[in-house]
Design an enzyme around this catalytic site. Structure first.
Site, PDB file in Angstrom:
ATOM      1  N   HIS A 174       0.840  -1.206   0.000  1.00 34.43           N
ATOM      2  CA  HIS A 174       0.000   0.000   0.000  1.00 34.43           C
ATOM      3  C   HIS A 174       0.869   1.248   0.000  1.00 34.43           C
ATOM      4  O   HIS A 174       0.792   2.086   0.902  1.00 34.43           O
ATOM      5  CB  HIS A 174      -0.936   0.011   1.222  1.00 34.43           C
ATOM      6  CG  HIS A 174      -2.033  -0.976   1.105  1.00 34.43           C
ATOM      7  ND1 HIS A 174      -2.588  -1.627   2.168  1.00 34.43           N
ATOM      8  CD2 HIS A 174      -2.689  -1.439   0.010  1.00 34.43           C
ATOM      9  CE1 HIS A 174      -3.523  -2.444   1.741  1.00 34.43           C
ATOM     10  NE2 HIS A 174      -3.599  -2.353   0.441  1.00 34.43           N
TER      11      HIS A 174
ATOM     12  N   HIS B 188      -0.469 -10.550   1.509  1.00 33.06           N
ATOM     13  CA  HIS B 188      -1.757 -10.807   2.178  1.00 33.06           C
ATOM     14  C   HIS B 188      -2.289 -12.214   1.959  1.00 33.06           C
ATOM     15  O   HIS B 188      -3.142 -12.669   2.711  1.00 33.06           O
ATOM     16  CB  HIS B 188      -2.839  -9.881   1.604  1.00 33.06           C
ATOM     17  CG  HIS B 188      -2.587  -8.440   1.816  1.00 33.06           C
ATOM     18  ND1 HIS B 188      -2.239  -7.920   3.038  1.00 33.06           N
ATOM     19  CD2 HIS B 188      -2.689  -7.381   0.976  1.00 33.06           C
ATOM     20  CE1 HIS B 188      -2.123  -6.614   2.913  1.00 33.06           C
ATOM     21  NE2 HIS B 188      -2.376  -6.254   1.682  1.00 33.06           N
TER      22      HIS B 188
ATOM     23  N   GLU C 137      -6.385 -10.048   3.038  1.00 27.93           N
ATOM     24  CA  GLU C 137      -5.977 -11.164   3.913  1.00 27.93           C
ATOM     25  C   GLU C 137      -7.211 -11.911   4.434  1.00 27.93           C
ATOM     26  O   GLU C 137      -7.226 -13.149   4.485  1.00 27.93           O
ATOM     27  CB  GLU C 137      -5.151 -10.637   5.103  1.00 27.93           C
ATOM     28  CG  GLU C 137      -4.645 -11.783   5.968  1.00 27.93           C
ATOM     29  CD  GLU C 137      -4.040 -11.304   7.277  1.00 27.93           C
ATOM     30  OE1 GLU C 137      -3.171 -10.421   7.258  1.00 27.93           O
ATOM     31  OE2 GLU C 137      -4.452 -11.820   8.335  1.00 27.93           O
TER      32      GLU C 137
ATOM     33  N   THR D 155      -4.101 -10.715  10.890  1.00 30.02           N
ATOM     34  CA  THR D 155      -2.797 -10.511  11.550  1.00 30.02           C
ATOM     35  C   THR D 155      -2.569  -9.064  12.001  1.00 30.02           C
ATOM     36  O   THR D 155      -1.746  -8.814  12.878  1.00 30.02           O
ATOM     37  CB  THR D 155      -1.634 -10.904  10.604  1.00 30.02           C
ATOM     38  OG1 THR D 155      -1.746 -10.145   9.406  1.00 30.02           O
ATOM     39  CG2 THR D 155      -1.636 -12.382  10.296  1.00 30.02           C
TER      40      THR D 155
ATOM     41  N   SER E 148      -3.091   2.992   3.073  1.00 34.14           N
ATOM     42  CA  SER E 148      -2.657   1.966   4.029  1.00 34.14           C
ATOM     43  C   SER E 148      -3.315   2.158   5.386  1.00 34.14           C
ATOM     44  O   SER E 148      -3.173   3.207   6.023  1.00 34.14           O
ATOM     45  CB  SER E 148      -1.130   2.041   4.171  1.00 34.14           C
ATOM     46  OG  SER E 148      -0.726   1.453   5.384  1.00 34.14           O
TER      47      SER E 148
ATOM     48  N   ASN F 288      -2.552   0.534   8.082  1.00 33.17           N
ATOM     49  CA  ASN F 288      -1.483   0.533   9.079  1.00 33.17           C
ATOM     50  C   ASN F 288      -0.867   1.931   9.196  1.00 33.17           C
ATOM     51  O   ASN F 288      -0.575   2.418  10.296  1.00 33.17           O
ATOM     52  CB  ASN F 288      -0.424  -0.513   8.683  1.00 33.17           C
ATOM     53  CG  ASN F 288       0.768  -0.525   9.601  1.00 33.17           C
ATOM     54  OD1 ASN F 288       1.859  -0.122   9.218  1.00 33.17           O
ATOM     55  ND2 ASN F 288       0.577  -0.963  10.832  1.00 33.17           N
TER      56      ASN F 288
END
Ligand code: SF4
Length: 305
Positions: A58, A92, A148, A184, A241, A243
């Protein structure tokens, strides 16, 4: 200027007459993303044509870098009709249907699935086989539609129940056995809260699996303490993203002088007025070279001019 690499922490420090800039040595790609990019680069260096199913990472800048080496990014719609090519499955992971489709269309799969995700897929598959025998449920705590999660649900013939928040709890049948997994990259706190709530209600057996990747979850507390050391903090990440968005929030909460940028072009030098110490960090999808470019740009502008 001096550029030093503190070996104990792997930090990169740029010092000069006006300002000191330090890159968080623990930021940048996680192991799984690095693994997928290495797989792509191995092919590209051999001069092979390679298509990535979905964005390999990403981060638009890293995608552009790989595209200049010959990689193409393919949508899932175009994957349906792709024939006789090499296709990269990213970190992923993919559901079994993608492997079947690749086989049917004569595609060679370069499997960049993170080994941690591959192992998780196997555990979900085994749990599904066990749950089917006892009329049980496999539940995945994660974001609906995330690649994912789609890959994990595929291990259960797409029968897993996907829970994105505590509000989805009512979808669970507590009179049937339950086996729970997490994406995850989920939050440890939110997952633990969900486990506690299910534990209280489950009437026919409940098993939970700690499947949150520490490569991600450990970054939050580390970043929280790192970000405090600076007058200004620059967080480099892709705007898509999750994250990056999450870790930037952590920076902003801890240090209000934090700014989120995609690359050096988005820097605003007013941010550095009367400031001495600049910190830089990035998401698990942010390449180190991009953070170095940002550090160099600040350094050239403020320590050299
Ligand atoms: S976050 Fe963890 S599980 Fe996900 S790709 Fe990175 S190393 Fe693998």
């Amino acid at each position: 200027m001096t550029l030093s690499n503190n070996e104990a922490t792997n930090r990169l420090i740029y010092s000069g007459k006006r300002i000191t800039i330090e890159i968080d040595g623990r930021s940048g790609f996680c192991f799984g993303v690095r693994h997928a990019i290495n797989k792509a680069e191995e092919q590209l260096q051999k001069g092979e044509n390679l298509v990535s199913l979905g964005d390999i990472v990403h981060n638009q800048k890293e995608i552009e870098r790989l595209e200049t080496q010959g990689m193409k990014t393919l949508s899932y719609a175009d994957f349906e009709t792709l024939k006789n090519k090499k296709v990269l499955f990213r970190a992923h992971g993919e559901p079994p249907e993608s492997y079947e489709k690749a086989k049917d269309n004569g595609l060679q799969v370069i499997d960049g699935t993170c080994p941690v995700v591959l192992k998780l897929q196997e555990r979900v598959r085994n749990a599904w086989e066990a749950m089917k025998k006892v009329n049980g449920q496999v539940i995945i705590f994660g974001k609906k539609g995330h690649a994912e999660v789609t890959g994990l649900a595929g291990q259960t013939e797409n029968q897993a129940l996907i829970i994105s928040s505590i509000d989805d709890l009512s979808a669970i049948d507590f009179n049937r056995p339950i086996e729970l997994f997490s994406q995850t990259t989920s939050s440890i706190h939110a997952y633990q809260y969900l486990i506690d709530q299910i534990q209280k209600k489950a009437k026919a057996g409940f098993r939970n699996n700690d499947t949150i990747c520490r490569q991600v979850s450990n970054r939050e507390p580390r970043l929280r303490s790192f970000v405090k050391n600076f007058d200004v903090f620059i967080f480099v990440g892709g705007k898509k993203s999750s994250n990056a968005k999450f870790l930037y929030q952590v920076c902003k909460e801890t240090n209000p002088n934090s700014y989120f940028i995609l690359n050096a072009e988005e820097l605003d030098f007013n941010w550095f007025t009367n400031k001495k110490k600049v910190g830089i960090s990035g998401a698990t999808s942010t390449p180190l070279w991009l953070m170095q470019e940002v550090a160099e740009t600040i350094h050239q502008k403020l320590n050299k001019e």
